[in-house]
Design a protein around this motif. Structure first.
Motif, PDB file in Angstrom:
ATOM      1  N   LYS A  70       7.257   6.547   9.430  1.00  0.00           N
ATOM      2  CA  LYS A  70       6.994   7.705   8.569  1.00  0.00           C
ATOM      3  C   LYS A  70       6.177   7.296   7.335  1.00  0.00           C
ATOM      4  CE  LYS A  70       9.975   9.997   5.460  1.00  0.00           C
ATOM      5  NZ  LYS A  70      10.920  11.074   5.145  1.00  0.00           N
ATOM      6  N   VAL A  71       6.583   6.205   6.705  1.00  0.00           N
ATOM      7  CA  VAL A  71       5.865   5.748   5.506  1.00  0.00           C
ATOM      8  C   VAL A  71       4.469   5.242   5.898  1.00  0.00           C
ATOM      9  CG1 VAL A  71       5.903   4.136   3.562  1.00  0.00           C
ATOM     10  CG2 VAL A  71       8.037   5.203   4.336  1.00  0.00           C
ATOM     11  N   GLY A  72       4.398   4.543   7.042  1.00  0.00           N
ATOM     12  CA  GLY A  72       3.097   4.068   7.528  1.00  0.00           C
ATOM     13  C   GLY A  72       2.161   5.233   7.792  1.00  0.00           C
ATOM     14  N   ASP A  73       2.686   6.281   8.388  1.00  0.00           N
ATOM     15  CA  ASP A  73       1.885   7.461   8.704  1.00  0.00           C
ATOM     16  C   ASP A  73       1.418   8.156   7.419  1.00  0.00           C
ATOM     17  OD1 ASP A  73       1.007   9.669  10.555  1.00  0.00           O
ATOM     18  OD2 ASP A  73       2.490  10.767   9.368  1.00  0.00           O
ATOM     19  N   CYS A  74       2.313   8.216   6.435  1.00  0.00           N
ATOM     20  CA  CYS A  74       1.954   8.826   5.152  1.00  0.00           C
ATOM     21  C   CYS A  74       0.812   8.043   4.512  1.00  0.00           C
ATOM     22  CB  CYS A  74       3.185   8.852   4.241  1.00  0.00           C
ATOM     23  SG  CYS A  74       2.803   9.439   2.594  1.00  0.00           S
ATOM     24  N   PHE A  75       0.918   6.698   4.557  1.00  0.00           N
ATOM     25  CA  PHE A  75      -0.160   5.891   3.968  1.00  0.00           C
ATOM     26  C   PHE A  75      -1.454   6.066   4.760  1.00  0.00           C
ATOM     27  CE2 PHE A  75      -2.761   2.111   3.410  1.00  0.00           C
ATOM     28  CZ  PHE A  75      -2.959   2.189   2.037  1.00  0.00           C
ATOM     29  N   GLU A  76      -1.327   6.206   6.065  1.00  0.00           N
ATOM     30  CA  GLU A  76      -2.538   6.403   6.884  1.00  0.00           C
ATOM     31  C   GLU A  76      -3.281   7.669   6.446  1.00  0.00           C
ATOM     32  OE1 GLU A  76      -1.932   6.330  11.130  1.00  0.00           O
ATOM     33  OE2 GLU A  76      -4.029   6.775  11.545  1.00  0.00           O
ATOM     34  N   THR A  77      -2.515   8.720   6.136  1.00  0.00           N
ATOM     35  CA  THR A  77      -3.123   9.968   5.660  1.00  0.00           C
ATOM     36  C   THR A  77      -3.812   9.742   4.314  1.00  0.00           C
ATOM     37  OG1 THR A  77      -1.371  11.158   6.786  1.00  0.00           O
ATOM     38  CG2 THR A  77      -2.652  12.408   5.179  1.00  0.00           C
ATOM     39  N   ILE A  78      -3.116   9.048   3.412  1.00  0.00           N
ATOM     40  CA  ILE A  78      -3.703   8.761   2.092  1.00  0.00           C
ATOM     41  C   ILE A  78      -4.996   7.955   2.266  1.00  0.00           C
ATOM     42  CG2 ILE A  78      -3.360   7.461  -0.064  1.00  0.00           C
ATOM     43  CD1 ILE A  78      -0.318   7.994   0.265  1.00  0.00           C
ATOM     44  N   TYR A  79      -4.945   6.992   3.182  1.00  0.00           N
ATOM     45  CA  TYR A  79      -6.059   6.057   3.417  1.00  0.00           C
ATOM     46  C   TYR A  79      -7.258   6.772   4.037  1.00  0.00           C
ATOM     47  CZ  TYR A  79      -8.154   1.639   5.117  1.00  0.00           C
ATOM     48  OH  TYR A  79      -8.979   0.570   5.372  1.00  0.00           O
ATOM     49  N   GLY A  80      -6.968   7.892   4.704  1.00  0.00           N
ATOM     50  CA  GLY A  80      -8.047   8.632   5.364  1.00  0.00           C
ATOM     51  C   GLY A  80      -8.166   8.319   6.839  1.00  0.00           C
ATOM     52  N   GLY A  81      -7.093   7.806   7.444  1.00  0.00           N
ATOM     53  CA  GLY A  81      -7.076   7.525   8.889  1.00  0.00           C
ATOM     54  C   GLY A  81      -7.421   6.077   9.184  1.00  0.00           C
ATOM     55  N   PHE A  82      -6.658   5.480  10.121  1.00  0.00           N
ATOM     56  CA  PHE A  82      -6.875   4.067  10.486  1.00  0.00           C
ATOM     57  C   PHE A  82      -7.784   3.907  11.703  1.00  0.00           C
ATOM     58  CE2 PHE A  82      -2.291   3.067   8.928  1.00  0.00           C
ATOM     59  CZ  PHE A  82      -2.746   2.879   7.636  1.00  0.00           C
ATOM     60  N   ASN A  83      -7.919   5.002  12.487  1.00  0.00           N
ATOM     61  CA  ASN A  83      -8.501   4.840  13.824  1.00  0.00           C
ATOM     62  C   ASN A  83      -9.989   4.528  13.804  1.00  0.00           C
ATOM     63  OD1 ASN A  83      -8.922   4.755  16.546  1.00  0.00           O
ATOM     64  ND2 ASN A  83      -8.836   6.967  16.856  1.00  0.00           N
ATOM     65  N   THR A  84     -10.299   3.236  13.724  1.00  0.00           N
ATOM     66  CA  THR A  84     -11.699   2.842  13.886  1.00  0.00           C
ATOM     67  C   THR A  84     -11.767   1.775  14.962  1.00  0.00           C
ATOM     68  OG1 THR A  84     -11.496   1.095  12.242  1.00  0.00           O
ATOM     69  CG2 THR A  84     -12.327   3.227  11.467  1.00  0.00           C
ATOM     70  N   VAL A  85     -12.750   1.936  15.853  1.00  0.00           N
ATOM     71  CA  VAL A  85     -13.013   0.913  16.862  1.00  0.00           C
ATOM     72  C   VAL A  85     -14.079  -0.017  16.293  1.00  0.00           C
ATOM     73  CG1 VAL A  85     -14.093   0.573  19.119  1.00  0.00           C
ATOM     74  CG2 VAL A  85     -12.320   2.311  18.836  1.00  0.00           C
ATOM     75  N   VAL A  98       0.434   0.075  -2.672  1.00  0.00           N
ATOM     76  CA  VAL A  98       1.749   0.457  -3.209  1.00  0.00           C
ATOM     77  C   VAL A  98       1.566   1.502  -4.316  1.00  0.00           C
ATOM     78  CG1 VAL A  98       3.752  -0.387  -4.507  1.00  0.00           C
ATOM     79  CG2 VAL A  98       2.881  -1.703  -2.566  1.00  0.00           C
ATOM     80  N   ASP A  99       0.542   1.316  -5.144  1.00  0.00           N
ATOM     81  CA  ASP A  99       0.264   2.293  -6.210  1.00  0.00           C
ATOM     82  C   ASP A  99      -0.012   3.677  -5.625  1.00  0.00           C
ATOM     83  OD1 ASP A  99       0.687   0.613  -8.307  1.00  0.00           O
ATOM     84  OD2 ASP A  99      -1.432   0.094  -8.604  1.00  0.00           O
ATOM     85  N   GLN A 100      -0.712   3.694  -4.501  1.00  0.00           N
ATOM     86  CA  GLN A 100      -1.015   4.989  -3.877  1.00  0.00           C
ATOM     87  C   GLN A 100       0.257   5.670  -3.364  1.00  0.00           C
ATOM     88  OE1 GLN A 100      -4.212   3.326  -1.392  1.00  0.00           O
ATOM     89  NE2 GLN A 100      -5.480   5.001  -2.128  1.00  0.00           N
ATOM     90  N   LEU A 101       1.180   4.856  -2.825  1.00  0.00           N
ATOM     91  CA  LEU A 101       2.452   5.432  -2.374  1.00  0.00           C
ATOM     92  C   LEU A 101       3.259   5.922  -3.577  1.00  0.00           C
ATOM     93  CD1 LEU A 101       3.408   2.907   0.456  1.00  0.00           C
ATOM     94  CD2 LEU A 101       2.903   5.338   0.764  1.00  0.00           C
ATOM     95  N   LYS A 102       3.132   5.203  -4.666  1.00  0.00           N
ATOM     96  CA  LYS A 102       3.817   5.595  -5.899  1.00  0.00           C
ATOM     97  C   LYS A 102       3.287   6.953  -6.383  1.00  0.00           C
ATOM     98  CE  LYS A 102       4.924   3.272 -10.248  1.00  0.00           C
ATOM     99  NZ  LYS A 102       4.548   2.094 -11.053  1.00  0.00           N
ATOM    100  N   ALA A 103       1.965   7.085  -6.317  1.00  0.00           N
ATOM    101  CA  ALA A 103       1.345   8.346  -6.734  1.00  0.00           C
ATOM    102  C   ALA A 103       1.802   9.498  -5.834  1.00  0.00           C
ATOM    103  CB  ALA A 103      -0.175   8.206  -6.696  1.00  0.00           C
ATOM    104  N   ALA A 104       2.179   9.158  -4.597  1.00  0.00           N
ATOM    105  CA  ALA A 104       2.639  10.198  -3.662  1.00  0.00           C
ATOM    106  C   ALA A 104       4.128  10.489  -3.817  1.00  0.00           C
ATOM    107  CB  ALA A 104       2.331   9.762  -2.229  1.00  0.00           C
ATOM    108  N   GLY A 105       4.773   9.830  -4.792  1.00  0.00           N
ATOM    109  CA  GLY A 105       6.164  10.204  -5.073  1.00  0.00           C
ATOM    110  C   GLY A 105       7.193   9.113  -4.868  1.00  0.00           C
TER     111      GLY A 105
END
Lengths: 486, 89
Positions: free
Chosen positions: A468-483, A284-291
């Motif tokens: 949209k918010v999930g996708d924004c967090f995924e970008t902040i996180y550095g991508g979710f796609n790991t097998v 949540v803090d990271q989303l806050k930092a993003a605005g």
């Protein structure tokens, strides 16, 4: 990177650029299945021939220069409580061990028309009743992120398949958290759509006023692509909505500036592990930092939601599962004496204990003398819970909570204690009770390589915002796609 | 509180083995204990969701599944009918 590790979005682009064929993609996923399925036990039925035929049809279209749907050629797993024409659909129950539906669920008709490639049918808790995938009649699925742990449930097979690279995307169903909780346990994106946004025609009914079909994926964009196909009005489901739906992939613009996030305090109580709270607050803090802006809100009836859920869902289940009588389809007891005896033996031998427990509970709360005390009160509480959510959305765009109070538990850990098992659903059931959409996305991993999920909850039909918010967090996180490494 | 497991099972057309009745009752009671804590709520229920009114399709016959397709899944069928034990003496 192998083809099976790529996202649906990437594979879709590669197909168009002729960097690979649909058959090569399907083969890559089946090679992965051959390598790891004995460890994960994600599938009940594999449909290799159908898959290769469907992939071949996509390649032919491609060769002819025909227009392809973005999901054409994408290998997909289907939870085994969704009817697939001429393909065994068991609900992981002895009761339907031999049931071959003569029709497709609406979602399957839609996906077949897109040219998706069906890999097989995945394991679940019997009739979608459970939170660990241990209540299947056939097998126990393991969590690909750590094989000693459960994948969650009830859509644990679909979640395990996508996390293990045994499918690129998958369908699940969610009555009390059955998509979001396994998504959380397996480090995936899982969307429980607004009640009424996806047709339930062909989904074997559990709690009809709560059930929804939804997508599993390793990225938010893939979940958006799949949800785009699933949603929409279907005359065969009177509860499906006529509402026009936006382009969910186009809505992923990465912008959360000015977004008002609500944090419901009741979802961060003593029943929730500290490691989970910490991870969700950090996100949540990271989303806050993003605005985004953040404020605390309250959902006072949260403590009662689990009770209301078990009353309503069990009442509906007891009615829905009355159809399994050994007459029209499925299991029939081999020996009996008369019609009533046949019903009783068939149902007693065909259903597992958890299903019996819920049918009994549902029968009890609907029975004469108890209806007002339980069922009616639960239905009134349902309205109150929905009103409390609506009140929060007056000055918040969405709410963020943990998806589950803890990370995945070990196989066998909770299997003998129904109440402990039910507690795994406390963060997800409110969304079903209120008919809202909920999106689970990964937000951290523990030292044991167990994922932690965060849940985004929005007003009805706000899937575009959640994605949209999930996708924004995924970008902040550095991508979710790991097998998962297995 | 007691739950008559045999009676509920009969209503649900289920049979619980005698040696398991006690365990079932215990588990059911623990669930009932959990749901007992519901607060008193008053007020009229809102039965329909105003944001999503249900609409049934028009009552016009449309093609349905073929008889033989439906009967394929029946445990026992004969001459195009489902077979059940004798129900009337």
């Amino acid at each position: 990177m192998e083809l099976y590790e790529k996202s649906a979005y990437e594979l879709s682009g590669m197909l168009r650029e002729k960097k690979c064929s649909a058959k090569e993609i399907a083969q890559s996923v089946f090679d992965r299945i051959d390598a790891v399925e004995d460890k994960t036990q994600a599938y009940i039925t594999l449909t290799r021939e159908i898959a290769m035929e469907q992939a071949g049809a996509v390649d032919e279209k491609l060769a002819k220069g025909e227009q392809l749907h973005p999901l054409a050629g994408i290998p997909m797993a289907v939870k085994d409580n969704i009817c697939t024409k001429d393909v065994l659909t068991t609900c992981a129950s002895k009761m339907l061990y031999n049931f071959v539906p003569p029709y497709d669920a609406t979602v399957m008709e839609k996906l077949n028309a897109c040219g998706t490639v069906m890999l097989g049918k995945t394991n679940l808790d019997e009739f979608a009743m459970g939170s660990s995938c241990e209540r299947s009649y056939f097998k126990k699925t393991h969590n690909p992120r750590n094989l000693d742990y459960v994948p969650g449930g009830s859509s644990g097979g679909s979640a395990a398949a996508v996390a293990a690279g045994e499918a690129v995307i998958a369908l699940g169903s969610d009555t009390g958290g059955s998509i979001r909780q396994p998504a959380s346990y397996c480090g995936l994106v899982g969307l429980k759509p607004t009640y009424g946004s996806v047709s339930r025609y062909g989904l074997v009914a559990f709690g009809s006023s709560l059930d929804q079909i939804g997508p599993f994926a390793r990225t938010v964009k893939d979940a958006a692509m799949l949800y785009q196909v699933l949603c929409g009005r279907d005359p065969r489901d009177a509860t499906s909505s006529k509402r026009e739906r936006p382009d969910f992939v186009a809505a992923l613009d990465g912008n959360v500036k000015g977004l008002r996030i609500g944090i419901p305090v009741e979802y961060f109580g003593p029943g929730v592990d500290d490691v989970v709270k910490k991870a969700v607050f950090a996100a949540v803090d990271q989303l806050k930092a993003a605005g985004a802006t953040v404020k605390e809100v309250s959902l006072p009836s949260t403590d009662y939601a689990l009770s209301a859920y078990y009353i309503i869902s069990s009442a509906e289940a007891s009615s829905n599962l009355a159809r399994f009588d050994g007459v029209k389809y499925g299991y029939r007891a081999p020996k009996f004496d008369g019609l009533i005896d046949m019903y009783e033996r068939t149902r007693s031998e065909g259903f597992g204990d958890e299903v019996k427990r819920r049918i009994m509970l549902g029968t009890f709360v609907l029975s004469s003398g108890y209806y007002d005390a339980y069922y009616k009160r639960a239905k009134l509480l349902q309205h109150q819970i929905a009103d409390e959510f609506a009140h929060c959305f007056e000055d918040c765009d969405l709410l963020i909570t943990p998806t589950a109070p803890g990370t995945a538990f070990k196989l066998g850990e909770n299997v003998d204690d129904p109440l402990k098992m039910y507690a795994a659903d406390i963060c997800t059931i409110g969304v079903n009770i209120a008919g809202l959409p909920g999106l689970s996305i990964p937000c951290a991993y523990t030292e044991n390589n167990l994922p932690i999920g965060m849940q985004l909850i929005g007003p009805k039909f706000s899937e575009d915002l959640l994605l949209k918010v999930g996708d924004c967090f995924e970008t902040i996180y550095g991508g979710f796609n790991t097998v998962a490494k297995i | 509180m007691k739950i008559d497991i045999r009676h509920v099972a009969k209503l649900a057309r289920l049979r619980i083995e005698e040696d398991r009745i006690e365990k079932f009752e215990e588990e059911m009671l623990s669930i009932i204990d959990m749901v007992e804590n519901l607060p008193p709520i008053s007020g009229a229920g809102k039965d329909l969701d105003p944001s999503n009114p249900m609409e049934l399709r028009k009552d016009i016959p449309t093609p349905s599944l073929k008889r033989e397709e439906v009967l394929k899944n029946a445990p026992v069928s004969q001459s195009g009918c489902l077979v059940v034990p004798k129900t009337v003496d």
